[in-house]
Every structure is written in structure tokens, then in C-alpha cells.
Design a protein around this motif. Sequence first.
Motif, PDB file in Angstrom:
ATOM      1  N   LYS A  50     -37.293  41.791  17.306  1.00 17.65           N
ATOM      2  CA  LYS A  50     -37.844  40.503  16.886  1.00 17.65           C
ATOM      3  C   LYS A  50     -38.987  40.074  17.791  1.00 17.65           C
ATOM      4  O   LYS A  50     -39.978  39.488  17.342  1.00 17.65           O
ATOM      5  CB  LYS A  50     -36.741  39.439  16.907  1.00 17.65           C
ATOM      6  CG  LYS A  50     -35.740  39.508  15.772  1.00 17.65           C
ATOM      7  CD  LYS A  50     -36.283  38.872  14.512  1.00 17.65           C
ATOM      8  CE  LYS A  50     -35.184  38.712  13.478  1.00 17.65           C
ATOM      9  NZ  LYS A  50     -35.697  38.127  12.218  1.00 17.65           N
ATOM     10  N   ARG A  51     -38.853  40.362  19.098  1.00 20.26           N
ATOM     11  CA  ARG A  51     -39.914  39.975  20.029  1.00 20.26           C
ATOM     12  C   ARG A  51     -41.176  40.799  19.819  1.00 20.26           C
ATOM     13  O   ARG A  51     -42.283  40.346  20.087  1.00 20.26           O
ATOM     14  CB  ARG A  51     -39.399  40.108  21.464  1.00 20.26           C
ATOM     15  CG  ARG A  51     -38.355  39.062  21.840  1.00 20.26           C
ATOM     16  CD  ARG A  51     -37.937  39.219  23.294  1.00 20.26           C
ATOM     17  NE  ARG A  51     -37.010  38.177  23.699  1.00 20.26           N
ATOM     18  CZ  ARG A  51     -35.702  38.216  23.547  1.00 20.26           C
ATOM     19  NH1 ARG A  51     -35.152  39.295  22.987  1.00 20.26           N
ATOM     20  NH2 ARG A  51     -34.922  37.221  23.924  1.00 20.26           N
ATOM     21  N   ARG A  52     -40.998  42.018  19.369  1.00 15.39           N
ATOM     22  CA  ARG A  52     -42.178  42.845  19.093  1.00 15.39           C
ATOM     23  C   ARG A  52     -42.893  42.382  17.832  1.00 15.39           C
ATOM     24  O   ARG A  52     -44.110  42.489  17.712  1.00 15.39           O
ATOM     25  CB  ARG A  52     -41.755  44.307  18.896  1.00 15.39           C
ATOM     26  CG  ARG A  52     -41.210  44.991  20.142  1.00 15.39           C
ATOM     27  CD  ARG A  52     -40.862  46.424  19.798  1.00 15.39           C
ATOM     28  NE  ARG A  52     -40.214  47.110  20.903  1.00 15.39           N
ATOM     29  CZ  ARG A  52     -39.761  48.355  20.816  1.00 15.39           C
ATOM     30  NH1 ARG A  52     -39.881  49.035  19.689  1.00 15.39           N
ATOM     31  NH2 ARG A  52     -39.182  48.915  21.863  1.00 15.39           N
ATOM     32  N   GLY A  53     -42.144  41.934  16.874  1.00 13.16           N
ATOM     33  CA  GLY A  53     -42.684  41.568  15.579  1.00 13.16           C
ATOM     34  C   GLY A  53     -41.616  41.752  14.536  1.00 13.16           C
ATOM     35  O   GLY A  53     -40.546  42.312  14.793  1.00 13.16           O
ATOM     36  N   THR A  59     -38.827  45.460  12.164  1.00 18.80           N
ATOM     37  CA  THR A  59     -38.805  46.575  13.110  1.00 18.80           C
ATOM     38  C   THR A  59     -37.402  47.170  13.188  1.00 18.80           C
ATOM     39  O   THR A  59     -36.408  46.503  12.921  1.00 18.80           O
ATOM     40  CB  THR A  59     -39.227  46.117  14.513  1.00 18.80           C
ATOM     41  OG1 THR A  59     -38.359  45.054  14.934  1.00 18.80           O
ATOM     42  CG2 THR A  59     -40.656  45.616  14.514  1.00 18.80           C
ATOM     43  N   LEU A  60     -37.359  48.435  13.575  1.00 18.89           N
ATOM     44  CA  LEU A  60     -36.117  49.131  13.861  1.00 18.89           C
ATOM     45  C   LEU A  60     -36.155  49.543  15.325  1.00 18.89           C
ATOM     46  O   LEU A  60     -37.046  50.281  15.746  1.00 18.89           O
ATOM     47  CB  LEU A  60     -35.958  50.358  12.965  1.00 18.89           C
ATOM     48  CG  LEU A  60     -34.828  51.326  13.334  1.00 18.89           C
ATOM     49  CD1 LEU A  60     -33.472  50.647  13.240  1.00 18.89           C
ATOM     50  CD2 LEU A  60     -34.867  52.573  12.453  1.00 18.89           C
ATOM     51  N   VAL A  61     -35.205  49.059  16.112  1.00 21.95           N
ATOM     52  CA  VAL A  61     -35.178  49.339  17.551  1.00 21.95           C
ATOM     53  C   VAL A  61     -33.852  50.001  17.883  1.00 21.95           C
ATOM     54  O   VAL A  61     -32.787  49.477  17.539  1.00 21.95           O
ATOM     55  CB  VAL A  61     -35.363  48.048  18.373  1.00 21.95           C
ATOM     56  CG1 VAL A  61     -35.206  48.347  19.863  1.00 21.95           C
ATOM     57  CG2 VAL A  61     -36.721  47.436  18.102  1.00 21.95           C
ATOM     58  N   PRO A  94     -37.316  46.712  26.319  1.00 21.26           N
ATOM     59  CA  PRO A  94     -38.595  46.126  26.764  1.00 21.26           C
ATOM     60  C   PRO A  94     -38.602  44.610  26.664  1.00 21.26           C
ATOM     61  O   PRO A  94     -37.693  43.989  26.128  1.00 21.26           O
ATOM     62  CB  PRO A  94     -39.607  46.750  25.798  1.00 21.26           C
ATOM     63  CG  PRO A  94     -38.814  47.057  24.567  1.00 21.26           C
ATOM     64  CD  PRO A  94     -37.460  47.453  25.062  1.00 21.26           C
ATOM     65  N   ASP A  95     -39.689  44.038  27.190  1.00 17.08           N
ATOM     66  CA  ASP A  95     -39.922  42.589  27.131  1.00 17.08           C
ATOM     67  C   ASP A  95     -38.857  41.806  27.870  1.00 17.08           C
ATOM     68  O   ASP A  95     -38.576  40.647  27.554  1.00 17.08           O
ATOM     69  CB  ASP A  95     -39.992  42.096  25.676  1.00 17.08           C
ATOM     70  CG  ASP A  95     -41.075  42.822  24.895  1.00 17.08           C
ATOM     71  OD1 ASP A  95     -42.117  43.129  25.497  1.00 17.08           O
ATOM     72  OD2 ASP A  95     -40.861  43.091  23.711  1.00 17.08           O
ATOM     73  N   GLY A  96     -38.201  42.446  28.840  1.00 15.53           N
ATOM     74  CA  GLY A  96     -37.213  41.738  29.636  1.00 15.53           C
ATOM     75  C   GLY A  96     -35.956  41.371  28.875  1.00 15.53           C
ATOM     76  O   GLY A  96     -35.187  40.517  29.288  1.00 15.53           O
ATOM     77  N   THR A  97     -35.706  42.020  27.726  1.00 17.11           N
ATOM     78  CA  THR A  97     -34.529  41.672  26.933  1.00 17.11           C
ATOM     79  C   THR A  97     -33.262  41.969  27.704  1.00 17.11           C
ATOM     80  O   THR A  97     -32.359  41.157  27.806  1.00 17.11           O
ATOM     81  CB  THR A  97     -34.540  42.452  25.607  1.00 17.11           C
ATOM     82  OG1 THR A  97     -35.722  42.121  24.909  1.00 17.11           O
ATOM     83  CG2 THR A  97     -33.335  42.094  24.767  1.00 17.11           C
ATOM     84  N   GLY A  98     -33.174  43.180  28.265  1.00 19.99           N
ATOM     85  CA  GLY A  98     -31.977  43.557  29.011  1.00 19.99           C
ATOM     86  C   GLY A  98     -30.761  43.547  28.106  1.00 19.99           C
ATOM     87  O   GLY A  98     -30.854  43.539  26.897  1.00 19.99           O
ATOM     88  N   SER A  99     -29.608  43.558  28.689  1.00 23.03           N
ATOM     89  CA  SER A  99     -28.377  43.509  27.923  1.00 23.03           C
ATOM     90  C   SER A  99     -27.238  43.154  28.837  1.00 23.03           C
ATOM     91  O   SER A  99     -27.358  43.189  30.061  1.00 23.03           O
ATOM     92  CB  SER A  99     -28.107  44.863  27.254  1.00 23.03           C
ATOM     93  OG  SER A  99     -27.716  45.810  28.234  1.00 23.03           O
ATOM     94  N   SER A 100     -26.116  42.807  28.239  1.00 22.09           N
ATOM     95  CA  SER A 100     -24.943  42.505  29.046  1.00 22.09           C
ATOM     96  C   SER A 100     -24.469  43.743  29.788  1.00 22.09           C
ATOM     97  O   SER A 100     -23.921  43.648  30.889  1.00 22.09           O
ATOM     98  CB  SER A 100     -23.827  41.975  28.145  1.00 22.09           C
ATOM     99  OG  SER A 100     -23.497  42.937  27.169  1.00 22.09           O
TER     100      SER A 100
END
Length: 771
Positions: A491-494, A497-499, A506-512
Motif C-alpha cells: 500500500k505504501r508503494r502504491g 501491488t503484490l508484495v 521496505p519503507d520502514g514497515t518492519g514486522s512484529s
Amino acid sequence: MPRGSASKPLVVAAVSVAAVVALGGSGLLSPWWSQFVDDLGQFCAGVAATLACWLTAPRHTGAQRRWRLWMGAGTAGWTIGQSIWSWSQLFRDVALPSPSLADAGYLTLPVFALPAIISLAAARPPSGAPRRRPGQLVMVLDGLIVVGALFVLTWATTLGSVVEAGAPTPFAFAVAIAYPVTDLVLTVLIILLLTVSAPAGRGQLTLLGAGLLCLSLSDSAFAYLVSKGADSMPPLADAGFIAGQALVAVAALVRPQTGVPPAPRRHARWMHLMLPYVPVAFTGVLFIAQLVRGTRVDGVEIAVETAVISLLIIRQAVTLVENAVLLDRVSESQARLTHQAFHDALTGLSNRVLFHDRLEHALALHHRDGRPLAVLFCDLDDFKAVNDRFGHHTGDRLLRQVAERLRAAVRDSDTVARVGGDEFAILLEGTGDPGEPAERIMAEVGRPFQIDGHSVGVGVSIGLVQAGEHGPVISADAMLRRADAAMYAGKRRGKGTLVRYRVDLPDGTGSSDLAEALAATLRDGSGLDVHYQPIVRFDDETVVAVEALARWTHPSLGPVSADIFIATAESIGLIRLVDDFVLDRACRDAAAFRGPWASIAVHVNTSAARLGRPEHEETVRAAVRRHGLAPHRLLLELTETAPLPDLGAAAGAVSRLGRFGVRFALDDFGTGYNALAQLHAMPVDEVKLDRSFTRADGGRSEAICRSIVQICTGMGVTVVAEGIETEGQAATMAALGCRYGQGHRYGASGPLAEVAPPGVLGPGDRAVVAG
């Protein structure tokens, strides 16, 4: 009269009955006048009951009106019968005329009382009250069984001999037996209604039942006196006729209660269940006693008992059928409730609960057998715009069509679930590339939807995670979190999308998962390291300082980007541990420098938000003292990822540590919050010019750099240019008045043993660094 109140009419009725009985039986009057008063009291009671029913009927509607009209007709017939009876007694001098024309009037009462009682019992309860009614057929059968059993008991004990004694002809027998039978039917019916249901006119039904019971008691007394050849009835025996009609009048005058009738208590339900069996059991005991004593059982008793047993068998059969039907309905209801509990009401897809259960099962198979599985987390793009433009009804229809396309895009064995408003999750089990169904979903959902003549278009963002691809998955919740994190990274990329999930999204999303791994690392210190990058003087490229940089290598994930894990540490509140680890290691290493680096400074990043906290100042002093480092050789670079909570407190901390000897720099100058305000408020020693200025070409960037250098020079602050990668950039910054630089032009960051030139570290020190 208050609604539902019966106290005043009852008092009047009781006083009237008592007065008639007392006067008629006082002995003050002659026998004829005593009989006259008794008959007159019965006649007036019948008239009162008739008028009370018929005059109050027009004030009501529905069942309350019907039962009054029926009961009024019955009491009117009874009153006519009483008139004929009184005429025969008083003026024709017939002692106890039976059978007679009066019986036709008397027997109209039970005929009309039956529909009256049924109408009253059928009265609709107040709004919101539950309607508790058993099966009508079972209730009728129960009534017939009880009536038959009670008839057998009374016939075998007293009624048979009484009727036979006073009934020389079949017609007389029919009339004689009609009274006890009708009395039993009405009494049992009322008992059943009061026991198993909760009619709105419960109080009125109770009064009616009491009145009919009083009438039956006097009927029984009359039958007994006839069998004994009596020539009159005493006023006390006739009291039931007067009281019965008076209670009917009271029931008609009382208005129905408007409150919700109470639910039957537990003992009442048990009484209803046992009601038909208790009298039947007593008849069985009676038969056994008659057989033991050798008493003859007459034909009436045998016929009625046979009918009772037959009805009991029919009742059991009906009950079994009703129970079977009820069980089928319960099974259907349970199946429907189970489906509703595990499926989405709008789309019919599995809901979050069912999806979670199936994912847990799939994970168990994955852990046991290594069975592949993947999860797709789908979120519709621009769905809110559809609701805003076309309304929520169109949005709901769109969700249903999206659900159909999702099901069509995957295998029948895969699980498709709606887990949120416009969020869907898909569980893919078995071999194959999960990216293929994901691409099909994006293509299918991307096609326009036709709804109510409108062409509606939405997209879908998908996060994909495969079990075991990035370390073990402990639970279904962890799997869903990974897929959700991947979707939001897309969503942050646009949109559209399929990630595929990665720990360092990327974009500092990180994860738990990254947060948990980092927290574990910071607890035991494994995997963390410090790299160094030199800072040089432009004119002779001599190293004047090194910057200490945190690095993290996870055992299974490998090296994690510094931007990612630093942002994660800040988000989970553990950046303090990272800063303190780097501070301690940098002070230890700098204290061991020899040769050409013996006096150079070491730069350590620290969060500006920690400034002003006493524990932070004490941590800095303790690290310097612990390793014997000269305080002026430590320079703290203030990084800004959030505004300073208290600029005054931060400036005070800089001043106090500055007096201790520690120096400060503003890092990434020009990109933070209120950079010039901080430069003015805090007595820093250096400014590190951000690489976005040093790399840019053109007059605007050079003008900004020149201005910053001039401002800082005028304030006695040293400027260091970051991101120097080419000779041209170095020459440009030197021409603008900047004397120091840092970047790949002078060496990338790396472990101290690789960055330090010969002579800086002795053999022992290199061993410590390597360890």
C-alpha cells in the motif's frame, strides 16, 4: 377501578353471598320464605353475572370481548333455568325437580363457558411478552385423560351410586351424569391452562375457574341430596351457585393486566408433565383394590377407563412425534447457528474464526509433515470511494461479487475468508507457486463490476507469505501478521501491488517478527556489532575522527538494514539499548587507539529525545569513566526522528555534558525539525551537513551550503559534509569553506579491524575487537 384490581368487587360479592346464606339459613323465616330468599339470591347472582358480561363486552375488543359475550350467554341460560326451578319449587310445590325443563337452562352454562374459557386463554399477551403455549392437541388429550380418570375415581366411589339412585330412566341418567362430566371438563381445562400457559387474562381465568368450581361443588351437593331422597337443599349447599355467579361477574368487571405475565416456575412445568399420569395412576390403584376386595366393576367404569388408556397411548404417540419434529428443528437451528458462527453473513465466505481454525490445522500439518502452505491477505483499493459515491448498498453488492471472483480464482480446496470490512484472506495449501493465484486475483478483481447499471472499478493490494520461508511460524496469528505487514508495505508503494513478505520490508514497515527478534538480540547482545567510518580533513585527507554505527546480523535472517532495525527499535521503545551498546563499545575501542589514531575523536549517534534525562547523562559519564577515555574524544551526534519534547531541557543537558568534556554535533543538519532553532539554542561543537545538500549539483544547493558554512563558522561550529563520494564533491565543499568530510570517497563503514590502519590496534586489541 384500577386496571386489573378485583378487591372491591370480591368484597361486595362475598358480603352479598354471606348475607343471603345467613338470612336464608337463620331460621328466622318460614321454610317457604327461606326458600324464596335462597332462590332469589341465586336468580340475582345469575342476572348480575349476565349483565356484567354483556355490559362490559362493548368496552373491549378481540378475545376480551368474545369471552364476555360467550359467558354472558351461558349465565343467561343458567338464570332462565333457575327461574323455572324456582317456579317449580315455590309455586308448584315440587321438592327437587329433576330432571326438568330447568336442566336445559342450567346446562347451557357449561356449553357456552367452554368457548369463553378458550377465548380468554387465547388472549394475546402484552407487546414484548413471550407466548408460551404447548401443543394444542396434547393439551386437549391431557384434559380428556384427566377428566376421564377423575370421572372413573368419582364414579367408583360415590357418583355411580348417586346417579343410579336418582336416575330411573335413561334420560334422567343422561341429565344426572351431564353435571359432573361438564364440571370436570371445565375445571380440568382451567387447571391445564393456568398450569401450562400464561394468558394475558390469567387473573380473570383464575376468577372464572373459582366460580365454576363453586358451581360444581353445589352441583355435587345437589346430586347427593337427590340420591338420598331429600325434599330441599339448605341455603349453605346453594351458596356455591350464588358465589359462582358472583365470581363470574367479578371476572367480567376486572380489566386484564397489562404487565408481562410471569414465566411458569420449574415446579409448574413438572406439574404439567405429571398432570395426566397422576389421576391415571390412582385409577390403577383403584382397580387393584377392587380386584383384591372382589368388588364388581360396572360397564361405565370399564368403558371410561378403556377410553382413558387409549387416549394415554395416543398422547404418548403424539408426544413422540412432536419431540421428533422438535429435535429436527433443533438440529436445523444448530446447523444454521454453526454456519452463522463460522461464515460471513454478507458474502457467505468463511469468517475470521473459521479461517483461523483452518490455518492452525494447516500449520500443524506443515510442522509435522512439511506440507507447503501460503496465505494471501487482500485489501480492496478505493473501496471507500465506492461507498461514498454510490452508497453502502452498492458497496455490499460489490463485496459479494468480489467474493465470487476470489472463489473462482483459487481451488475448491483453498479457503477464502472475509476478515474485515474490505479485507479478505486466502489459505493456499499444497504445492505450487502461490504467486500464480495471487496474480489471477489481481486480474479478476481489476476487471470492472457491473452494479445497477454502473461500472464500478476497484483494485486489490495483496500481501503474500509462505510458511517456513523466513524462519519458523509459531502460530496462525503470526502468519496473518506477516501477510498483513506485506500488504501494507505494498500500500505504501502504491495501489494494486503484490508484495511477498520479508522481515526487513521496505519503507520502514518492519514486522512484529523483526521486533521480537530484535528484542531477543538486545536482551542477550548476540548479533549486534559496531562498524566505523572515518571522517577526514579535505586538504590532506587525514583521519580526524571515526563514526560508530550500529549493525545487526540475525542468525537466520542475515544482515538487516540499519534504517529498518533502528526504526523498529524506536517503534518498540528499545532504541535506548541500541544507543547504550554502541556508546559502550565505541568508548572501549577509542580508548585503545594508538599511533595515528591515538587522539582522534569517536562519534556516537544518540536520540535527541533522550537528552535532558538524568539517566542518559549518567550513562554517558559512566561509559567514559569505565574505559578511561578522555571526555573530549567523545562526540555525541544528535539524531532527530521526532521533534524534541523539550528544547530547553535538551540544551541544559548539552551544557552539562559539555562542561564534563563531551562534545556534540547536529546530525543530518537541514533535514530535521527546527534545525536553526536547535543550532541557536544548544551549544553544539559540530554540524554534519546532510548528504542531500552535498550530492546535489546547481547553484541553489551550493548557496545553501555556503550559507550554512558561513553561519556555523561565525558561531565557531565545525562543519562536516556527509555523503562525499567523488573528488568533485570534495573540491566543491572545500571551495565553499567546509574543511571536513565523510563518505565512501574516504572509505565505507566496516569492522574496526578492517577500517583501522596498521599501528592503531595492537595484537591484543585486535583480538578483543575480533572477539
